[in-house]
Design a protein around this motif. Structure first.
Motif, PDB file in Angstrom:
ATOM      1  N   VAL A   1       0.854  -1.187   0.000  1.00  0.00           N
ATOM      2  CA  VAL A   1       0.000   0.000   0.000  1.00  0.00           C
ATOM      3  C   VAL A   1       0.893   1.241   0.000  1.00  0.00           C
ATOM      4  CG1 VAL A   1      -1.958   1.132   1.114  1.00  0.00           C
ATOM      5  CG2 VAL A   1      -1.626  -1.313   1.418  1.00  0.00           C
TER       6      VAL A   1
ATOM      7  N   GLY B   1       0.744   5.654   0.269  1.00  0.00           N
ATOM      8  CA  GLY B   1       0.030   6.930   0.396  1.00  0.00           C
ATOM      9  C   GLY B   1       0.777   7.960  -0.429  1.00  0.00           C
ATOM     10  N   GLY B   2       1.356   8.952   0.257  1.00  0.00           N
ATOM     11  CA  GLY B   2       2.100   9.991  -0.458  1.00  0.00           C
ATOM     12  C   GLY B   2       3.507   9.557  -0.839  1.00  0.00           C
ATOM     13  N   GLY B   3       3.964   8.425  -0.308  1.00  0.00           N
ATOM     14  CA  GLY B   3       5.322   7.954  -0.624  1.00  0.00           C
ATOM     15  C   GLY B   3       6.404   8.823   0.002  1.00  0.00           C
ATOM     16  N   THR B   4       6.139   9.378   1.195  1.00  0.00           N
ATOM     17  CA  THR B   4       7.131  10.248   1.838  1.00  0.00           C
ATOM     18  C   THR B   4       7.865   9.562   2.985  1.00  0.00           C
ATOM     19  OG1 THR B   4       5.588  11.185   3.439  1.00  0.00           O
ATOM     20  CG2 THR B   4       5.748  12.300   1.306  1.00  0.00           C
TER      21      THR B   4
ATOM     22  N   THR C   1       5.966  16.757   6.450  1.00  0.00           N
ATOM     23  CA  THR C   1       5.535  16.534   5.064  1.00  0.00           C
ATOM     24  C   THR C   1       4.025  16.770   4.907  1.00  0.00           C
ATOM     25  OG1 THR C   1       5.453  14.219   5.723  1.00  0.00           O
ATOM     26  CG2 THR C   1       7.303  14.870   4.354  1.00  0.00           C
TER      27      THR C   1
ATOM     28  N   THR D   1      -0.325  11.407   3.362  1.00  0.00           N
ATOM     29  CA  THR D   1      -1.738  11.089   3.536  1.00  0.00           C
ATOM     30  C   THR D   1      -2.024  10.725   4.998  1.00  0.00           C
ATOM     31  OG1 THR D   1      -1.376   8.736   3.104  1.00  0.00           O
ATOM     32  CG2 THR D   1      -1.870  10.133   1.191  1.00  0.00           C
TER      33      THR D   1
ATOM     34  N   SER E   1       4.976   8.445  13.233  1.00  0.00           N
ATOM     35  CA  SER E   1       4.973   8.240  14.683  1.00  0.00           C
ATOM     36  C   SER E   1       4.697   9.508  15.486  1.00  0.00           C
ATOM     37  CB  SER E   1       6.311   7.650  15.129  1.00  0.00           C
ATOM     38  OG  SER E   1       7.354   8.438  14.625  1.00  0.00           O
ATOM     39  N   ALA E   2       5.208  10.615  15.053  1.00  0.00           N
ATOM     40  CA  ALA E   2       5.062  11.856  15.824  1.00  0.00           C
ATOM     41  C   ALA E   2       5.351  13.000  14.865  1.00  0.00           C
ATOM     42  CB  ALA E   2       6.071  11.878  16.960  1.00  0.00           C
TER      43      ALA E   2
ATOM     44  N   ILE F   1      -5.840   0.191   5.262  1.00  0.00           N
ATOM     45  CA  ILE F   1      -6.650   1.175   5.998  1.00  0.00           C
ATOM     46  C   ILE F   1      -7.419   1.995   4.962  1.00  0.00           C
ATOM     47  CG2 ILE F   1      -6.609   3.133   7.601  1.00  0.00           C
ATOM     48  CD1 ILE F   1      -3.862   2.102   8.587  1.00  0.00           C
TER      49      ILE F   1
END
Ligand code: FAD
Length: 451
Positions: A75, A77-80, A139, A144, A153-154, A205
């Motif tokens: 999966v 998302g933004g790939g960051t 980011t 996402t 995480s934070a 998710i």
């Protein structure tokens, strides 16, 4: 995967598919190149196909088809992510969530969204009704909601609201299982931990309910100090006071070559604290900076910074700090660790004495527990060899720090250290064939390895 892919594709109906080599390459990467070690291991690992679902039904169709034909699914998302979290080690399918980007509802203190919504888009909508995100990675613009929960995480906001896993930040998630008859499961409260920071190894998710906070008008501040020790003493000193903070970042003077556009406010030779300070706390913040021997050089709201083409404070924080340096000089890499509790005010001085210009100090202050403040270190390190990175980590560990190794791609080696039995148990249930992001959960690979 050729035959399986052909059969898989036949079952997708009208779901959008990307297969051009350049698209496959781009959607198989993240920011793992911050680490020369990961770069060597992960460069060139590429998906065979990218699918881009737009609805939950399409996600279910993809999950069913992948399970039926035994195709790996990673999966994205933004790939960051920084550790190759969304790199498909075994090829197969990359499931790009960014078209699942509907904001379903925003009411007082709560937002319900599809997982592919960009955090920035959610922030903009929330602000229209006097609400804000409780935290976000630096980011903000590209990441996402689902990617932050599965990979992060934070971040910015953690000095006010703790870390993502703290109760009350993520209220619930909806997860699609990877089975021939996919199930749609709802995890609430503490159960969210089953998929939080699990790198998408145990379910897709699709929806998230996040807590929001009442909007505060934040001012982005830079304060400078004569020494890094003074800068961190100031940060440590104001945590837990009545000064309303959303970000508190200290960087040493060695960063000034990478902040030339801010030279007027962060001049060579000075050590800086970047912060987001509540409108009503500005005077007290400024006075405290003076009391700790510093001076505030800039204090503006984000819109004003934008008009002056200056970056917001959060883009001078967390791994954006690392990025500023890497843009100018590719020989840097970085480390991540949690400072000891209680905070050791002399650690940074000893760290610099031991490693000199081989490292540059950067620390993020945050609420570590409901009653205790702490700091994450994200120092830059000149890359020479992998062995040297681990020598530096050994020094930090021996000084009482908890290392989050940024040079590895498995969940456990990256900092969790121990096997998360809840995540492993949830994987057995949500991904019984082990098709999701293979290679990233060591505990799963170990149980499958022949004795
Ligand atoms: P991706 O990189 O696309 O994915 C991250 C992981 O989540 C992958 O394992 C992926 O498989 C999984 N995933 C994505 N979407 C889903 C889904 N819907 N269901 C299941 N699994 C999914 N991180 C922080 O925590 N705090 C920071 O302050 C921070 N600052 C950063 C600054 C920079 C400059 C960079 C490059 C990275 C930073 N990061 C930070 C890391 C990263 O940006 C964040 O963790 C971000 O939230 C990841 O979101 P994404 O959408 O890009 O996820």
């Amino acid at each position: 995967h050729t035959d399986s892919l052909a059969r898989f594709t036949e079952e997708l109906g009208g779901i959008r598919v990307l297969s051009a080599p350049e698209q496959l390459r781009r959607k198989s990467r993240d920011f793992f190149w911050y680490s020369p070690i990961l770069n060597e291991q992960l460069e060139g690992r590429t998906a065979d196909l990218v699918v881009v679902p737009q609805t939950e039904d399409e996600v279910v169709t993809i999950a069913r088809a992948a399970a039926r034909h035994g195709l790996p699914v990673t999966v994205r998302g933004g790939g960051t992510g920084n550790y190759g979290q969304c790199v498909p080690l075994a090829g197969g399918v990359v499931l790009d969530m960014t078209a699942m980007n509907r904001i379903l509802s925003i009411r007082d203190g709560v937002a319900e969204v599809q997982a592919g919504v960009l955090l920035h888009a959610l922030q903009q909508e929330a602000e229209k009704v006097g609400q804000q995100l409780r935290m976000f990675p630096s980011t903000l613009r590209a990441a996402t909601v689902g990617g932050f929960i599965a990979g992060g995480s934070a971040g910015v906001g953690s000095v006010r609201n703790g870390v993502l896993k703290d109760p009350g930040n993520v209220l619930s998630v909806q997860v699609v299982t990877l089975e021939e008859t996919p199930r749609v499961l709802e995890l609430q409260g503490e159960d969210v931990q089953k998929v939080h920071h699990a790198y998408g190894t145990n379910g897709i998710i699709t929806r998230v309910t996040l807590a929001l906070q009442a909007a505060v008008h934040w001012y982005h501040s830079i304060a400078t100090f004569g020494s890094y020790a003074d800068a961190t003493r100031f940060c440590h000193g104001i945590c837990g006071t009545d000064i309303d903070l959303f970000l508190l970042t200290a960087v040493e003077s060695g960063f000034t070559p990478y902040y030339k556009h801010l030279a007027e406010y962060f001049p060579p030779g000075s050590h800086a604290v970047f912060a987001m300070v509540g409108e009503d706390s500005r005077e007290r913040y400024r006075a405290q900076a003076r009391a700790f021997g510093g001076q505030e050089t800039l204090c503006l709201p984000e819109a004003e910074l934008h008009a002056r083409r200056l970056p917001p404070a959060y883009e001078c924080a967390y791994n954006h700090t690392t990025l500023q340096a890497l843009k100018a000089d590719k020989s840097w890499t970085y480390l991540q660790f949690e400072h000891p509790h209680p905070f050791d005010l002399d650690l940074c001085t000893r760290f610099k004495q031991r490693f000199g210009d081989e490292v540059l100090c950067h620390d993020e202050f945050l609420r570590a527990t409901p009653t205790e403040y702490g700091a994450y270190g994200l120092p830059l390190v000149r890359f020479t060899t992998a062995a040297r990175q681990y020598e530096i980590m050994d020094f930090l560990e021996a000084s009482g720090c908890l290392i989050f190794d940024p040079h590895v791609y498995t969940i456990e080696d990256g900092g969790m250290k121990t096997i998360d039995q809840n995540q492993l148990a949830f994987k057995r249930l949500a991904d019984p064939a082990g098709l999701m992001n293979p290679g990233k959960m060591k505990a799963w690979e170990a149980q499958r390895a022949p004795a």
